[in-house]
Design an enzyme around this catalytic site. Structure first.
Site, mmCIF file in Angstrom:
data_model
loop_
_atom_site.group_PDB
_atom_site.id
_atom_site.type_symbol
_atom_site.label_atom_id
_atom_site.label_comp_id
_atom_site.label_asym_id
_atom_site.label_seq_id
_atom_site.Cartn_x
_atom_site.Cartn_y
_atom_site.Cartn_z
ATOM 1 N N HIS A 43 0.926 25.677 -21.570
ATOM 2 C CA HIS A 43 1.988 24.983 -22.283
ATOM 3 C C HIS A 43 3.304 25.683 -22.030
ATOM 4 O O HIS A 43 3.344 26.912 -22.059
ATOM 5 C CB HIS A 43 1.695 24.997 -23.792
ATOM 6 C CG HIS A 43 2.803 24.364 -24.591
ATOM 7 N ND1 HIS A 43 3.001 23.003 -24.643
ATOM 8 C CD2 HIS A 43 3.788 24.923 -25.347
ATOM 9 C CE1 HIS A 43 4.041 22.742 -25.412
ATOM 10 N NE2 HIS A 43 4.540 23.888 -25.847
ATOM 11 N N GLU A 100 3.696 -8.708 -1.342
ATOM 12 C CA GLU A 100 2.283 -8.288 -1.367
ATOM 13 C C GLU A 100 1.407 -9.519 -1.500
ATOM 14 O O GLU A 100 1.610 -10.336 -2.399
ATOM 15 C CB GLU A 100 2.043 -7.312 -2.531
ATOM 16 C CG GLU A 100 0.585 -7.018 -2.837
ATOM 17 C CD GLU A 100 -0.206 -6.466 -1.643
ATOM 18 O OE1 GLU A 100 0.216 -5.446 -1.075
ATOM 19 O OE2 GLU A 100 -1.239 -7.081 -1.288
ATOM 20 N N GLY A 151 0.857 -1.185 0.000
ATOM 21 C CA GLY A 151 0.000 0.000 0.000
ATOM 22 C C GLY A 151 0.895 1.236 0.000
ATOM 23 O O GLY A 151 2.109 1.139 -0.221
ATOM 24 N N ILE A 181 2.077 3.109 2.383
ATOM 25 C CA ILE A 181 3.175 3.140 3.359
ATOM 26 C C ILE A 181 4.329 2.246 2.896
ATOM 27 O O ILE A 181 5.484 2.683 2.848
ATOM 28 C CB ILE A 181 2.690 2.703 4.764
ATOM 29 C CG1 ILE A 181 1.685 3.731 5.308
ATOM 30 C CG2 ILE A 181 3.863 2.546 5.722
ATOM 31 C CD1 ILE A 181 1.176 3.447 6.711
HETATM 32 P P1 NAD Z 1 -2.836 -0.539 2.910
HETATM 33 O O1 NAD Z 1 -4.040 -1.205 3.408
HETATM 34 O O2 NAD Z 1 -2.948 0.534 1.922
HETATM 35 O O3 NAD Z 1 -1.849 -1.626 2.273
HETATM 36 C C1 NAD Z 1 -1.475 -2.777 2.949
HETATM 37 C C2 NAD Z 1 -1.117 -3.846 1.938
HETATM 38 O O4 NAD Z 1 -0.599 -4.958 2.633
HETATM 39 C C3 NAD Z 1 -2.304 -4.330 1.131
HETATM 40 O O5 NAD Z 1 -2.010 -4.238 -0.235
HETATM 41 C C4 NAD Z 1 -2.470 -5.776 1.597
HETATM 42 O O6 NAD Z 1 -2.925 -6.618 0.568
HETATM 43 C C5 NAD Z 1 -1.077 -6.129 2.027
HETATM 44 N N1 NAD Z 1 -1.017 -7.193 3.035
HETATM 45 C C6 NAD Z 1 -1.815 -7.334 4.109
HETATM 46 N N2 NAD Z 1 -1.432 -8.417 4.822
HETATM 47 C C7 NAD Z 1 -0.375 -8.953 4.184
HETATM 48 C C8 NAD Z 1 0.456 -10.087 4.426
HETATM 49 N N3 NAD Z 1 0.290 -10.873 5.495
HETATM 50 N N4 NAD Z 1 1.454 -10.350 3.545
HETATM 51 C C9 NAD Z 1 1.654 -9.542 2.476
HETATM 52 N N5 NAD Z 1 0.887 -8.469 2.204
HETATM 53 C C10 NAD Z 1 -0.098 -8.175 3.043
HETATM 54 O O7 NAD Z 1 -2.051 -0.076 4.216
HETATM 55 P P2 NAD Z 1 -0.741 0.788 4.493
HETATM 56 O O8 NAD Z 1 0.133 0.919 3.304
HETATM 57 O O9 NAD Z 1 -0.186 0.189 5.723
HETATM 58 O O10 NAD Z 1 -1.320 2.213 4.792
HETATM 59 C C11 NAD Z 1 -2.333 2.415 5.762
HETATM 60 C C12 NAD Z 1 -3.263 3.525 5.353
HETATM 61 O O11 NAD Z 1 -2.615 4.764 5.423
HETATM 62 C C13 NAD Z 1 -3.777 3.335 3.944
HETATM 63 O O12 NAD Z 1 -5.149 3.493 3.899
HETATM 64 C C14 NAD Z 1 -3.102 4.419 3.177
HETATM 65 O O13 NAD Z 1 -3.911 4.924 2.143
HETATM 66 C C15 NAD Z 1 -2.810 5.477 4.224
HETATM 67 N N6 NAD Z 1 -1.590 6.171 3.831
HETATM 68 C C16 NAD Z 1 -1.641 7.065 2.833
HETATM 69 C C17 NAD Z 1 -0.491 7.685 2.402
HETATM 70 C C18 NAD Z 1 -0.558 8.666 1.307
HETATM 71 O O14 NAD Z 1 -1.617 9.171 1.026
HETATM 72 N N7 NAD Z 1 0.541 8.961 0.648
HETATM 73 C C19 NAD Z 1 0.730 7.374 2.969
HETATM 74 C C20 NAD Z 1 0.750 6.453 3.964
HETATM 75 C C21 NAD Z 1 -0.418 5.842 4.385
#
Ligand code: NAD
Length: 468
Positions: A447, A208, A187, A189
């Site tokens: 542009h 992932e 995701g 993060i």
């Molecule tokens: P997320 O839910 O976006 O992503 C977590 C990922 O981990 C998913 O794709 C999931 O399929 C995967 N996953 C889960 N369990 C797993 C496992 N056992 N093995 C392998 N993969 C696994 O969560 P995040 O990245 O931790 O972020 C948390 C929240 O914070 C999100 O909603 C995100 O949008 C938000 N956030 C946003 C920003 C930004 O806007 N730039 C930055 C950081 C966080």
């Protein structure tokens, strides 16, 4: 004797502090309770300090490509402690900015940990003060804006130990940058930290569980991101279910199953980024009978919980867990409390990932639009056909638009490329104003800019693309 307020906000992240400012503007006597630092995770341990780290990484990585611009410099190196120090300084500056905004809007900041007790017209807020002792605040309304924290899965070792296994928090302030890193979860993060540490030269592998990285994005964008990140040397295992994380003599080992086979990878450090959980504990919510669903407070479209006088906004009410969503909900909730009719405007919420290249989107993916039964019209435009992108050496990526052919409404936009996180707002505004395809196509884009790719992607959906 309790202190009486019109509104007490619990939590000072971008949901809580913005709600408090709006309340101050509307003349409500407001207090905000914070147990850590003003600004919450976003300002202190999230959005802001990571952007400072990522900037250091980007500059360092670009120094490795000076030749592409006809430039040369001798050697390059980084001082990791200073990179981290800069990020902490930026966070501190912003947190101090929130303190100033609270003062300016006559909001009383109460440093401590809040707990709710049943009362009317709204629950009473008992604060265990950081300075010692307790204080009871009464109010006509209370807004819970307690945010969320990194999800951990201790059963398979996916929990930070503060040393070799990190959540976003530890990953922001280590003593040294690791040479090798495993990231669980792709995701925002996971991808942002993978991008940062790769920029500094670490060997980074992302695991992932789902079949593609950045799984909430449009499939084409996920695929383009995968390719672009691999070009930078990042490695990925998708469809990889982590079954165990253990410590080795010098680092960590992660076992996972992919394609029915068990594999093990080792690295110096691991980052766990498998989602977040709402901060609903220790607040007395159970005693009040507040409805909670899978770790998040249940609210209506004004942010009202099932308990009279108690509202909730931001991460604690569930996805999307984004700072700007929290702020938007905070303002809408306060305006509702202050008696504005129709305060809630359901606006599309853009999402951004600040990797290299960046990813940004708003609205429906192509697949979601099809699932909804829309008569989907898709447009695309690659940055390699955009003059400014070529001049800037940022030709990686594309813009994709998704229209409803029946009404001409833009229902989604998806981008990957240089500065797309700054550009997505154009599409968000178009969607909020319910612009038609004709209006978007008739808009004049300056542009030369990379934003011309947005115009072209809209034109392309209707067979009118110009520069390809
Ligand atoms: P997320 O839910 O976006 O992503 C977590 C990922 O981990 C998913 O794709 C999931 O399929 C995967 N996953 C889960 N369990 C797993 C496992 N056992 N093995 C392998 N993969 C696994 O969560 P995040 O990245 O931790 O972020 C948390 C929240 O914070 C999100 O909603 C995100 O949008 C938000 N956030 C946003 C920003 C930004 O806007 N730039 C930055 C950081 C966080």
């Amino acid at each position: 004797m309790a202190d009486a307020f019109d509104l007490v906000v619990i939590g000072s992240g971008p949901g809580g502090y913005v709600a408090a400012i709006r309340a101050g503007q509307l003349g409500l006597k407001t207090a905000i309770v914070e147990r850590e630092a003003l600004g919450g995770v976003c300002l202190n341990w999230g959005c802001i300090p990571t952007k400072a780290l990522l900037k250091s990484g980007e500059v360092y990585e670009q120094l490795g490509h000076l030749g592409d611009y006809g430039l040369a410099a001798e050697g390059r190196s980084y001082d990791f402690a200073k990179v981290v120090e800069r990020s902490r300084k930026v966070a501190k500056q912003l947190s101090a900015g929130v303190a100033f905004l609270m003062k300016k809007n006559k909001i009383e900041v109460v440093d401590g940990t809040a707990r709710l007790q049943a009362a009317t017209p709204a629950p009473r807020v008992v604060v265990e003060l950081k300075a010692g002792g307790a204080r009871t605040l009464t109010a006509r309304s209370v807004i819970l804006a307690t945010g969320a924290r990194a999800r951990v899965i201790p059963a398979v070792g996916l929990a930070a130990d503060g040393d070799r296994v990190w959540t976003y928090r530890e990953a922001m302030v280590p003593r040294a940058a690791p040479q090798s890193l495993l990231v669980v979860g792709s995701g925002a993060i996971g991808i942002e930290f993978a991008s940062f540490y790769r920029a500094l030269g670490a060997e980074v592998t992302v695991l992932e569980a789902l079949p593609r990285i950045l799984p909430v994005e449009d499939e084409e964008i996920s695929a383009a991101a995968h390719k672009a990140f691999e070009k930078r040397g990042l490695k990925f295992h998708v469809g990889a279910k982590v079954t165990g994380l253990t410590k080795t003599r010098t680092g960590v080992a992660i076992t996972f199953e992919a394609d029915g086979k068990a594999e093990t990878l080792e690295a110096e450090r691991a980052i766990v980024a498998v989602g977040i959980d709402g901060n609903v504990e220790g607040l007395g919510l159970e005693d009040l009978g507040v409805k909670i669903d899978r770790g998040h407070v249940v609210v209506d479209s004004d942010g009202a919980t099932n308990v009279a006088g108690l509202y909730a906004i931001g991460d604690v009410v569930g996805p999307p867990w984004l700072a700007h969503k929290a702020s938007h909900e905070g303002v809408a909730c306060v305006e509702h409390i202050a008696g504005f009719a129709g305060a809630h405007i359901a606006a599309p919420i853009p999402g951004c990932t600040y990797s290299t290249p960046q990813v940004a989107s708003v609205g429906l993916t192509e697949a979601q639009a099809k699932e909804k039964g829309l008569q989907v019209k898709v447009g695309r435009f690659p940055f390699r056909a955009n003059g400014k992108a070529i001049a800037a050496g940022e030709t990686e990526g594309l813009v994709k638009t998704v229209f409803d052919g029946a009404t001409g409404a833009l229902v989604g936009a998806h981008m990957i490329g240089g500065e797309v996180t700054e550009m997505i707002q154009g599409f968000a505004l178009a969607m909020t104003l319910e612009a038609t395809e004709q209006e978007i196509m008739a808009t004049v884009f300056p542009h030369p800019t990379m934003s011309e790719a947005m115009h072209e992607a809209a034109l392309d959906a209707f067979g009118r693309v110009l520069h390809i």
